[in-house]
Design an enzyme around this catalytic site. Structure first.
Site, PDB file in Angstrom:
ATOM      1  N   GLY A  16      -4.515   2.502  19.281  1.00 46.75           N
ATOM      2  CA  GLY A  16      -3.624   2.711  20.424  1.00 46.75           C
ATOM      3  C   GLY A  16      -2.206   2.323  20.050  1.00 46.75           C
ATOM      4  O   GLY A  16      -1.997   1.319  19.367  1.00 46.75           O
ATOM      5  N   ASP A 129      -2.589  -5.918  23.082  1.00 54.04           N
ATOM      6  CA  ASP A 129      -3.560  -6.863  23.643  1.00 54.04           C
ATOM      7  C   ASP A 129      -3.379  -8.287  23.118  1.00 54.04           C
ATOM      8  O   ASP A 129      -3.891  -9.227  23.711  1.00 54.04           O
ATOM      9  CB  ASP A 129      -4.995  -6.403  23.339  1.00 54.04           C
ATOM     10  CG  ASP A 129      -5.301  -5.030  23.908  1.00 54.04           C
ATOM     11  OD1 ASP A 129      -4.560  -4.571  24.787  1.00 54.04           O
ATOM     12  OD2 ASP A 129      -6.288  -4.414  23.453  1.00 54.04           O
ATOM     13  N   ARG A 173      -8.348  -5.114  27.445  1.00 56.14           N
ATOM     14  CA  ARG A 173      -9.765  -5.051  27.081  1.00 56.14           C
ATOM     15  C   ARG A 173     -10.475  -6.377  27.388  1.00 56.14           C
ATOM     16  O   ARG A 173     -10.400  -6.845  28.505  1.00 56.14           O
ATOM     17  CB  ARG A 173      -9.936  -4.650  25.610  1.00 56.14           C
ATOM     18  CG  ARG A 173      -9.462  -3.220  25.311  1.00 56.14           C
ATOM     19  CD  ARG A 173      -9.764  -2.813  23.892  1.00 56.14           C
ATOM     20  NE  ARG A 173     -11.176  -3.004  23.576  1.00 56.14           N
ATOM     21  CZ  ARG A 173     -12.150  -2.155  23.909  1.00 56.14           C
ATOM     22  NH1 ARG A 173     -11.869  -1.038  24.521  1.00 56.14           N
ATOM     23  NH2 ARG A 173     -13.390  -2.413  23.592  1.00 56.14           N
TER      24      ARG A 173
HETATM   25  O1  F6P Z   1      -6.126  -1.782  22.823  1.00 55.87           O
HETATM   26  C1  F6P Z   1      -4.987  -1.308  23.468  1.00 55.87           C
HETATM   27  C2  F6P Z   1      -5.323  -0.689  24.788  1.00 55.87           C
HETATM   28  O2  F6P Z   1      -4.119  -0.317  25.418  1.00 55.87           O
HETATM   29  C3  F6P Z   1      -6.165  -1.558  25.714  1.00 55.87           C
HETATM   30  O3  F6P Z   1      -5.438  -2.573  26.346  1.00 55.87           O
HETATM   31  C4  F6P Z   1      -6.749  -0.526  26.638  1.00 55.87           C
HETATM   32  O4  F6P Z   1      -7.935  -0.960  27.228  1.00 55.87           O
HETATM   33  C5  F6P Z   1      -6.992   0.633  25.707  1.00 55.87           C
HETATM   34  O5  F6P Z   1      -6.106   0.479  24.619  1.00 55.87           O
HETATM   35  C6  F6P Z   1      -6.783   1.975  26.350  1.00 55.87           C
HETATM   36  O6  F6P Z   1      -7.167   2.964  25.462  1.00 55.87           O
HETATM   37  P1  F6P Z   1      -6.834   4.505  25.672  1.00 55.87           P
HETATM   38  O7  F6P Z   1      -5.394   4.707  25.276  1.00 55.87           O
HETATM   39  O8  F6P Z   1      -7.784   5.206  24.787  1.00 55.87           O
HETATM   40  O9  F6P Z   1      -7.020   4.813  27.116  1.00 55.87           O
END
Ligand code: F6P
Length: 348
Positions: A16, A129, A173
């Site tokens: 991410g 995170d 998370r």
């Molecule tokens: O790990 C970074 C993060 O932004 C988390 O805080 C969140 O739960 C996740 O990625 C969201 O992932 P995606 O962009 O796949 O929705």
């Protein structure tokens, strides 16, 4: 000026995105501008290696990229090296790169740990995170906290106008660093994190206490992975093929409904979602990425592979890559931010 015999080093951003990734790219490339070293950007994380998609970078191309969130190379938190290790190493060899600089989080380093024997690697820990072990703090985290704090500050107006509780859902998370940092920075009334399962009785008592003080509105910040005691985190959906398939979401709505039922205080929820990854980086994050990118440049010049550039006690340091490949770093009950929050009467 690069010659045709210049050393070629790959640079990829994985997982991410986090505000500050472009700062790492710009600082690394600019710090090597007068060296006979070419930085080759890998497009879209692991996908770019498997599909051999690259872009040559130079100082002009990356100039002022640091001001933007996202990553000019693209990223992905879906692809994996699992079961494709030989294919990965073959593709990497085809790219004719001496080594790889990888800015990523736990998914990226888990994927790279499978191919590390065949790869010269420099790691740059990255995640909003802030839950990577081996480094005190990750870039992108401060920016995410700023988004949360600015949202809470703004929402107070409507909360007070309507005599409502607002439950603001932060990312993170399985860890609550963003909720804790953003909630403390905005002096929220309650901060709910996954590491501290929520006691229904204690939270209800706290809210009733605020009502007794004739407070019109109240602000709660909740980490997306937080949950009531003896319950599980709220999983919104799964992303198949992702190294961390569960996507969290929805806890703020559950808590808002519960508050209305238990206290009679009207409640609304706001999910901040990807806004936390999309703000231009704070100065704190920019200082960190500038210094880290320069350190990465030094490591390349010194041929110091197999290490990560990390933050230790406020300084940039080099650490074994294995330090980043551990389970998430959780909030300790004795963390100074927890203690400060408790001393201020914030529910946590
Ligand atoms: O790990 C970074 C993060 O932004 C988390 O805080 C969140 O739960 C996740 O990625 C969201 O992932 P995606 O962009 O796949 O929705």
């Amino acid at each position: 000026m690069k010659t045709s015999g210049a050393r070629r080093i790959g640079l990829m951003t994985g997982g991410g995105d986090a505000p500050g990734l472009n700062g790492i790219i710009e600082a690394t490339v600019r710090s090597l501008a007068d060296q006979d070293i070419e930085i080759v950007g890998i497009c879209d994380g692991f996908e770019g290696i498997f599909e051999r998609r690259t872009v040559s970078l130079d100082s002009e191309k990356v100039l002022n990229a640091h001001t933007f969130a996202g990553t000019l190379l693209g990223s992905s938190n879906k692809g994996s090296t699992k079961g494709r290790e030989a294919e990965f190493l073959k593709a990497f060899a085809d790219l004719k790169l001496e080594g790889l600089i990888a800015a990523g989080g736990d998914g990226t380093f888990e994927g790279l740990s499978r191919v590390i024997q065949g790869l010269k690697l420099i790691g740059v820990p990255k995640t909003i995170d802030n839950d990577l072990q081996g480094t005190d703090v990750t870039f992108g985290f401060d920016t995410a906290c700023a988004v949360v704090a600015e949202a809470v500050d703004a929402l107070r107006a409507t909360a007070d106008a309507h005599r409502r509780v607002f439950v603001v859902e932060a990312m993170g998370r399985t860890t609550g660093w963003i909720a804790l940092g953003g909630g403390l920075a905005s002096y929220a009334d309650a901060i709910l994190v996954p590491e501290r399962p929520i006691s229904r009785d204690a939270l209800k008592k706290h809210l009733i206490g605020l009502q007794a003080l004739k407070r019109r509105g109240a602000m709660i910040v909740v980490g997306e992975g937080a949950h009531f005691e003896n319950e599980s985190p709220r999983i919104a959906f799964r992303v198949e093929g992702s190294m961390q398939a569960e996507r969290f979401g929805g806890v703020s709505q559950d808590i808002a409904r519960w508050i209305e039922k238990e206290t009679g205080w009207e409640a609304r929820n706001v999910v901040l979602g990807h806004l936390q990854r999309s703000r231009h980086p704070t100065t704190t994050d920019r200082f960190m990425t500038a210094a880290m990118g320069v350190e990465v440049g030094r490591m390349v010049q010194e041929n110091d592979w197999g290490k990560a550039v990390v933050m230790r006690n406020g300084n940039i340091a080099r650490a074994p890559l294995s330090d980043l490949m551990k389970p998430p770093r959780l909030i300790d009950g004795n963390h100074r931010w927890v203690k400060v929050a408790q001393s201020m009467g914030i529910f946590i």
